[in-house]
Design a protein around this motif. Sequence first.
Motif, PDB file in Angstrom:
ATOM      1  N   THR A 148       0.773  -1.216  -0.028  1.00  0.00           N
ATOM      2  CA  THR A 148      -0.058  -0.102   0.115  1.00  0.00           C
ATOM      3  C   THR A 148       0.686   1.175   0.130  1.00  0.00           C
ATOM      4  O   THR A 148       0.667   2.132  -0.956  1.00  0.00           O
ATOM      5  N   ASP A 149       1.929   1.187   0.796  1.00  0.00           N
ATOM      6  CA  ASP A 149       2.795   2.303   0.982  1.00  0.00           C
ATOM      7  C   ASP A 149       3.475   2.537  -0.359  1.00  0.00           C
ATOM      8  O   ASP A 149       3.688   3.684  -0.922  1.00  0.00           O
ATOM      9  N   LYS A 150       4.098   1.453  -0.909  1.00  0.00           N
ATOM     10  CA  LYS A 150       4.933   1.480  -2.260  1.00  0.00           C
ATOM     11  C   LYS A 150       4.021   2.115  -3.519  1.00  0.00           C
ATOM     12  O   LYS A 150       4.145   2.933  -4.402  1.00  0.00           O
ATOM     13  N   LEU A 206       1.094   3.804  -3.108  1.00  0.00           N
ATOM     14  CA  LEU A 206       0.642   5.487  -3.096  1.00  0.00           C
ATOM     15  C   LEU A 206       1.921   6.049  -3.513  1.00  0.00           C
ATOM     16  O   LEU A 206       1.836   7.264  -3.992  1.00  0.00           O
ATOM     17  N   GLU A 207       2.986   5.586  -2.978  1.00  0.00           N
ATOM     18  CA  GLU A 207       4.310   6.380  -3.450  1.00  0.00           C
ATOM     19  C   GLU A 207       4.397   6.572  -5.039  1.00  0.00           C
ATOM     20  O   GLU A 207       4.775   7.558  -5.465  1.00  0.00           O
ATOM     21  N   GLN A 208       4.273   5.480  -5.520  1.00  0.00           N
ATOM     22  CA  GLN A 208       4.259   5.439  -7.082  1.00  0.00           C
ATOM     23  C   GLN A 208       3.363   6.458  -7.538  1.00  0.00           C
ATOM     24  O   GLN A 208       3.680   6.993  -8.497  1.00  0.00           O
ATOM     25  N   LEU A 214       1.890   8.967  -6.399  1.00  0.00           N
ATOM     26  CA  LEU A 214       2.168  10.371  -6.194  1.00  0.00           C
ATOM     27  C   LEU A 214       3.320  10.840  -7.210  1.00  0.00           C
ATOM     28  O   LEU A 214       3.239  11.970  -7.685  1.00  0.00           O
ATOM     29  N   ALA A 215       4.191   9.919  -7.083  1.00  0.00           N
ATOM     30  CA  ALA A 215       5.439  10.174  -8.118  1.00  0.00           C
ATOM     31  C   ALA A 215       5.104  10.398  -9.532  1.00  0.00           C
ATOM     32  O   ALA A 215       5.360  11.305 -10.026  1.00  0.00           O
ATOM     33  N   ASP A 216       4.122   9.604  -9.962  1.00  0.00           N
ATOM     34  CA  ASP A 216       3.678   9.739 -11.396  1.00  0.00           C
ATOM     35  C   ASP A 216       2.945  10.938 -11.727  1.00  0.00           C
ATOM     36  O   ASP A 216       3.022  11.612 -12.676  1.00  0.00           O
ATOM     37  N   ASN A 245       3.281  13.672 -10.015  1.00  0.00           N
ATOM     38  CA  ASN A 245       4.402  14.848 -10.050  1.00  0.00           C
ATOM     39  C   ASN A 245       4.837  15.030 -11.327  1.00  0.00           C
ATOM     40  O   ASN A 245       5.061  16.123 -11.441  1.00  0.00           O
TER      41      ASN A 245
END
Length: 218
Positions: free
Chosen positions: A202-204, A206-208, A210-212, A214
Amino acid sequence: MKFFVDTANLDQIKEAQDLGVLDGVTTNPSLMAKEGIKGEANIKQHYIDICKIVDGDVSAEVIATDFEGMISEGEALAALHPQIVVKIPCIKDGIKAVKYLSSKGIRVNCTLIFSVGQALLAAKAGATYVSPFVGRLDDICTDGIELIAQIADMFNFYSFETQVLAASIRHTMHIIQCVEAGADVATCPLSAITGLLKHPLTDKGLEQFLADYNKLNG
């Protein structure tokens, strides 16, 4: 399965209520003392304050260990608020008190359950809940989760209406195991409940995401 939070801390109870998954609260004299709640009047008011926060049942524990004392305390606690469930220990006079209180329409949580036989007596006496202590059994190299499963199977086989309230939950995995064992309720620290949210994927993910996002938006 229902979630009860096992605490006397009003902030934690509010946080659990705000999460949207809370079904009730269990507490006891030890938890009250931990929050600095002393004196009969203050303890009773604290139970009322808890009832104002949550929508479900609130277990309030008697101090007496004799039949007359448990009846007197139980009736006084039940009169505080309609959400109160009187918590009675699974001892000889306790079973008698469960029978008496339940016959008067007062709901009871029979606590300190460590065997199928104790759960059977409590259910026959009319307890609304029985509270087997998972963690304390694990502490003495006995399978607490297996006891939950045995009691749940017995109640289903004999069509008892008494609910299995798994207590002394120490961590998130205990909650999952209680689900698999057929518990009706798990009462646990707030940290064990919020622990169900945690997963590295889930953390990974969400991080991906948000990165995409941005990258697309400079």
